[in-house]
Design an enzyme around this catalytic site. Structure first.
Site, PDB file in Angstrom:
ATOM      1  N   ASN A   2       0.837  -1.202   0.000  1.00 55.62           N
ATOM      2  CA  ASN A   2       0.000   0.000   0.000  1.00 55.62           C
ATOM      3  C   ASN A   2       0.870   1.250   0.000  1.00 55.62           C
ATOM      4  OD1 ASN A   2      -2.946  -0.821   0.442  1.00 55.62           O
ATOM      5  ND2 ASN A   2      -1.859  -2.037   1.984  1.00 55.62           N
ATOM      6  N   LYS A   4       2.171   4.905  -2.275  1.00 51.55           N
ATOM      7  CA  LYS A   4       3.341   5.308  -3.066  1.00 51.55           C
ATOM      8  C   LYS A   4       4.309   6.029  -2.137  1.00 51.55           C
ATOM      9  CE  LYS A   4       1.190   4.267  -7.010  1.00 51.55           C
ATOM     10  NZ  LYS A   4       0.201   5.185  -7.571  1.00 51.55           N
ATOM     11  N   HIS A  87       4.574 -13.895   7.774  1.00 52.82           N
ATOM     12  CA  HIS A  87       3.206 -13.372   7.735  1.00 52.82           C
ATOM     13  C   HIS A  87       2.348 -14.364   6.945  1.00 52.82           C
ATOM     14  CE1 HIS A  87      -0.239 -10.879   6.733  1.00 52.82           C
ATOM     15  NE2 HIS A  87       0.115 -10.090   7.732  1.00 52.82           N
ATOM     16  N   GLU A  89       0.273 -14.040   4.704  1.00 56.11           N
ATOM     17  CA  GLU A  89       0.222 -13.808   3.254  1.00 56.11           C
ATOM     18  C   GLU A  89       1.473 -14.347   2.567  1.00 56.11           C
ATOM     19  OE1 GLU A  89      -0.663  -9.626   3.579  1.00 56.11           O
ATOM     20  OE2 GLU A  89      -2.580 -10.183   4.479  1.00 56.11           O
ATOM     21  N   GLU A 159      -1.593 -14.050  14.660  1.00 55.39           N
ATOM     22  CA  GLU A 159      -2.518 -13.459  13.698  1.00 55.39           C
ATOM     23  C   GLU A 159      -3.440 -14.532  13.149  1.00 55.39           C
ATOM     24  OE1 GLU A 159      -0.963  -9.615  12.102  1.00 55.39           O
ATOM     25  OE2 GLU A 159      -0.096 -11.137  10.812  1.00 55.39           O
ATOM     26  N   GLY A 165      -7.443  -8.424   7.796  1.00 52.36           N
ATOM     27  CA  GLY A 165      -8.056  -7.650   6.720  1.00 52.36           C
ATOM     28  C   GLY A 165      -9.526  -7.958   6.493  1.00 52.36           C
ATOM     29  N   SER A 205      -7.330  -7.238  12.137  1.00 58.10           N
ATOM     30  CA  SER A 205      -8.404  -6.247  12.307  1.00 58.10           C
ATOM     31  C   SER A 205      -8.360  -5.544  13.657  1.00 58.10           C
ATOM     32  CB  SER A 205      -9.775  -6.883  12.051  1.00 58.10           C
ATOM     33  OG  SER A 205      -9.827  -7.392  10.729  1.00 58.10           O
TER      34      SER A 205
HETATM   35  P1  PGA Z   1      -5.236  -6.003   9.433  1.00 62.30           P
HETATM   36  O1  PGA Z   1      -3.861  -6.693   8.970  1.00 62.30           O
HETATM   37  O2  PGA Z   1      -4.923  -5.222  10.679  1.00 62.30           O
HETATM   38  O3  PGA Z   1      -5.617  -5.144   8.272  1.00 62.30           O
HETATM   39  O4  PGA Z   1      -6.196  -7.115   9.680  1.00 62.30           O
HETATM   40  C1  PGA Z   1      -3.051  -7.335   9.884  1.00 62.30           C
HETATM   41  C2  PGA Z   1      -1.855  -7.890   9.181  1.00 62.30           C
HETATM   42  O5  PGA Z   1      -1.723  -7.756   7.956  1.00 62.30           O
HETATM   43  O6  PGA Z   1      -1.020  -8.481   9.811  1.00 62.30           O
END
Ligand code: PGA
Length: 242
Positions: A2, A4, A87, A89, A159, A165, A205
């Site tokens: 996210n 620039k 993470h 992701e 997490e 998210g 979140s």
């Molecule tokens: P979020 O992301 O706070 O938007 O849920 C947490 C994260 O990416 O570790």
């Protein structure tokens, strides 16, 4: 992925402008920008001793012909002091396995970086009540790379994948229960005194509405903030609630 460059710089300037010394006295703030902005933010925050800069990832190789990779040594040489490892992701989109992550942790620690190691279960794992097993296995692998004398260079971030998210947050009971479990696992592997000193962060979140309650839980030492860190006011309010 996210913002620039100019937007990132302005966001950090706004955050710095809103934080005062007394708010930072008992809090460590670690900003984790994308790779291209690391050096810029190291400079921009250099006067703030309580603010550190972390990378969001590093290579599982030390150096050499690995085009596109960024090594822990490179990060260190740019003034970066922390790195996020594993993470969800990275685990799901880039297929980073526990073995790869364990390698990254070893290499990052060898470069004297503090590692922020992420763990957490998926929705399906929670629904099938295997969340403790999942997190337990992830921790076992993380700990395999962290000798006892390096544990002080390790932060754990819990997490739950279903909360990242999504706007869904673990309830205070769910968060405390898992954080307590994580601390117990640390105590089993190392010892209780060391386990008490490890920061265990909650992520998923976390926002200015729920931060205070989450951070007030016995085993929650802070947060790993995603979406809510992209707005200076909400991020600063979260910092204040620590
Ligand atoms: P979020 O992301 O706070 O938007 O849920 C947490 C994260 O990416 O570790």
């Amino acid at each position: 992925m996210n913002l620039k460059k100019d937007e990132a710089q302005s966001l950090v300037a706004e955050i710095l402008g809103m934080l005062h010394d007394e708010e930072l006295r008992d809090v460590s703030v670690i900003l984790c920008p994308p790779f291209p902005y690391l050096s810029m933010l190291v400079q921009q925050t250099s006067a703030e001793k309580r603010i550190s800069i972390a990378a969001q990832n590093c290579s599982d190789k030390t150096q050499g012909a690995y085009t596109g990779e960024v090594s822990a040594a490179m990060l260190r040489s740019c003034g970066v002091t922390h790195v996020l490892i594993g993470h969800s992701e990275r685990r799901s989109h880039y297929l980073e396995t526990d073995r790869i992550l364990a390698e990254k942790i070893k290499i990052a620690l060898a470069e004297n970086l503090t590692v922020i190691c992420c763990c957490g279960e998926t929705q399906a794992e929670r629904e099938s009540a295997s969340h403790f097993e999942t997190v337990g296995k992830q921790l076992e692998s993380i700990f395999s790379s962290i000798p006892s004398d390096q544990l002080s260079k390790c932060i754990i971030a819990y997490e739950p994948v279903w909360a990242i998210g999504t706007g869904l947050t673990a309830s205070p009971e769910q968060a405390q229960e898992m954080h307590h479990f994580i601390r117990q696992q640390i105590a089993k592997k190392y010892n209780e005194e060391q386990a008490d000193k490890v920061s265990i962060l909650y992520g998923g979140s976390c926002n200015e509405q729920n931060a205070k309650e989450l951070f007030g839980l016995a085993d929650v030492d802070g947060g790993l903030i995603g979406g809510a860190s992209l707005k200076s006011r909400s991020f600063v309010n979260i910092i204040k609630s620590v």
